[in-house]
Enzyme design. Structure first.
Site, PDB file in Angstrom:
ATOM      1  N   LYS A 190       0.809  -1.228   0.000  1.00 26.25           N
ATOM      2  CA  LYS A 190       0.000   0.000   0.000  1.00 26.25           C
ATOM      3  C   LYS A 190       0.838   1.272   0.000  1.00 26.25           C
ATOM      4  CE  LYS A 190      -4.239  -1.761   2.133  1.00 26.25           C
ATOM      5  NZ  LYS A 190      -5.191  -1.608   3.246  1.00 26.25           N
ATOM      6  N   ASN A 241      -4.638   1.956  -1.929  1.00 24.11           N
ATOM      7  CA  ASN A 241      -5.194   0.602  -1.971  1.00 24.11           C
ATOM      8  C   ASN A 241      -5.966   0.327  -3.260  1.00 24.11           C
ATOM      9  OD1 ASN A 241      -7.663   1.978  -1.495  1.00 24.11           O
ATOM     10  ND2 ASN A 241      -8.468   0.230  -0.346  1.00 24.11           N
ATOM     11  N   ASP A 288     -10.035   2.719   1.650  1.00 25.52           N
ATOM     12  CA  ASP A 288     -10.141   2.265   3.036  1.00 25.52           C
ATOM     13  C   ASP A 288     -10.693   3.375   3.921  1.00 25.52           C
ATOM     14  OD1 ASP A 288      -9.160  -0.311   2.669  1.00 25.52           O
ATOM     15  OD2 ASP A 288      -7.079   0.267   3.026  1.00 25.52           O
ATOM     16  N   GLY A 292      -2.142  -0.264  15.521  1.00 21.00           N
ATOM     17  CA  GLY A 292      -1.704  -0.486  14.147  1.00 21.00           C
ATOM     18  C   GLY A 292      -1.669   0.808  13.377  1.00 21.00           C
ATOM     19  N   GLY A 309      -0.024   1.086  10.189  1.00 22.27           N
ATOM     20  CA  GLY A 309       0.398   0.830   8.813  1.00 22.27           C
ATOM     21  C   GLY A 309      -0.545   1.478   7.809  1.00 22.27           C
ATOM     22  N   GLY A 310      -0.566   0.947   6.591  1.00 22.68           N
ATOM     23  CA  GLY A 310      -1.389   1.542   5.535  1.00 22.68           C
ATOM     24  C   GLY A 310      -2.859   1.608   5.889  1.00 22.68           C
ATOM     25  N   ALA A 311      -3.423   0.497   6.381  1.00 24.86           N
ATOM     26  CA  ALA A 311      -4.835   0.495   6.775  1.00 24.86           C
ATOM     27  C   ALA A 311      -5.038   1.332   8.022  1.00 24.86           C
ATOM     28  CB  ALA A 311      -5.310  -0.933   7.007  1.00 24.86           C
ATOM     29  N   GLY A 313     -14.949  -6.265  10.978  1.00 22.88           N
ATOM     30  CA  GLY A 313     -14.252  -5.754   9.809  1.00 22.88           C
ATOM     31  C   GLY A 313     -15.027  -5.877   8.516  1.00 22.88           C
TER      32      GLY A 313
END
Length: 292
Positions: free
Chosen positions: A84, A105, A120, A144, A146-148, A259
């Site tokens: 990503k 993404n 996202d 978290g 990161g990218g997400a 999710g």
């Protein structure tokens, strides 16, 4: 790069639109079935392929991977871990969401250009809006970065979270995300935390945007005793749907957000970017839920 013929509703495409998901360890994804269901409902000729680095030998450099997939005639790509952020500097143009989040993404390949997007962000926003409309948002803990996680962080601050605590196993990743948030939203809306128990004790909501809880990485992203009945708890992991985090939170009486919502709505937005068509969200939801 490919010269895309985008199929619109009511048209007869000269060939199928060729879309792929680029990632690592993605065999369990539900994304292809959602896209194909939406395309069938819209009467579009549409192919969806997995490009899994654990299954197929791919070049090491992301630039070479994109060049290879363009040569193979792909018209668009969904992008997931670990690409990503790696593909971001390889785009000819970026949406504001991708630029803000610092991750891509969704890549549209059209007229010899690469357009990078981040669906996202909207996907989580829509899931939160529909799934936990009354959730208190003064202080939230995000696990978290990161990218997400970056997309979720932006969505949370856009949704009115007053103070966002960010924790990542890689401290530098958390520091970089908070710096981006400070730049976009002003200082003091987000902070890096290392004491998860203390941060959870101060938070009203807890969100897992790390890979912990996935089928290939089971477990809890924070100590069980840090979760209290008054918390609302969200997870962006959807394979499995009922992660250990969500099961633990439910057992304690917490309001939870699985999710599945983010997975659905990010796909809804990506499909529209690829095709120009508004997808049938109910058909996409049915496809998502058809997995056993």
């Amino acid at each position: 790069m490919t010269n895309t013929m985008v199929a619109m509703a009511g048209e007869s495409p000269a060939r199928a639109l060729k879309i792929g998901l680029l990632g690592s360890g993605i065999a369990g994804t539900r994304t292809p079935r959602m896209h194909v269901a939406a395309a069938k409902s819209a009467g579009l000729s549409y192919e969806y392929h997995l490009v899994d680095s654990q299954v197929r030998k791919l070049p090491k450099e992301p630039a070479e991977i994109l060049a290879l997939l363009e040569a193979e005639g792909f018209d668009g790509l969904n992008v997931t871990y670990p690409y990503k952020r790696a593909v971001l500097p390889l785009m000819d143009e970026l949406s504001q969401a991708a630029r803000n989040v610092g991750a891509v993404n969704t890549v549209v390949l059209r007229d010899g250009r690469r357009s990078g997007h981040n669906t996202d962000h909207w996907g989580f926003s829509e899931s939160l809006r529909q799934g936990l409309p009354g959730a208190p948002r003064d202080r939230v803990l995000l696990l978290g970065a990161g990218g997400a996680g970056g997309a979720v962080a932006h969505a949370l601050l856009d949704a009115g979270v007053t103070r966002l605590a960010v924790r990542d196993v890689n401290d530098q990743v958390a520091v970089e995300l908070v710096a981006l948030l400070d730049e976009h939203y002003g200082p003091h809306r987000a902070e890096v935390v290392t004491d998860v128990d203390k941060a959870a004790n101060q938070a009203q909501g807890i969100i897992n945007a790390s890979p912990v809880g996935m089928e290939k990485m089971p477990g809890l992203p924070l100590p069980e005793e840090a979760i209290r009945p008054e918390h609302w708890v969200a997870d962006i992991v959807y394979f499995p749907l009922e992660t250990e985090l969500l099961a633990t939170a439910r057992a304690k009486g917490c309001a939870v957000l699985p999710g599945s919502g983010m997975a659905l709505y990010q796909a809804v937005r990506a499909f529209k970017l690829f095709t120009g068509c508004e997808p049938d969200v109910d058909r996409m939801r049915e496809a998502f839920e058809s997995f056993t």
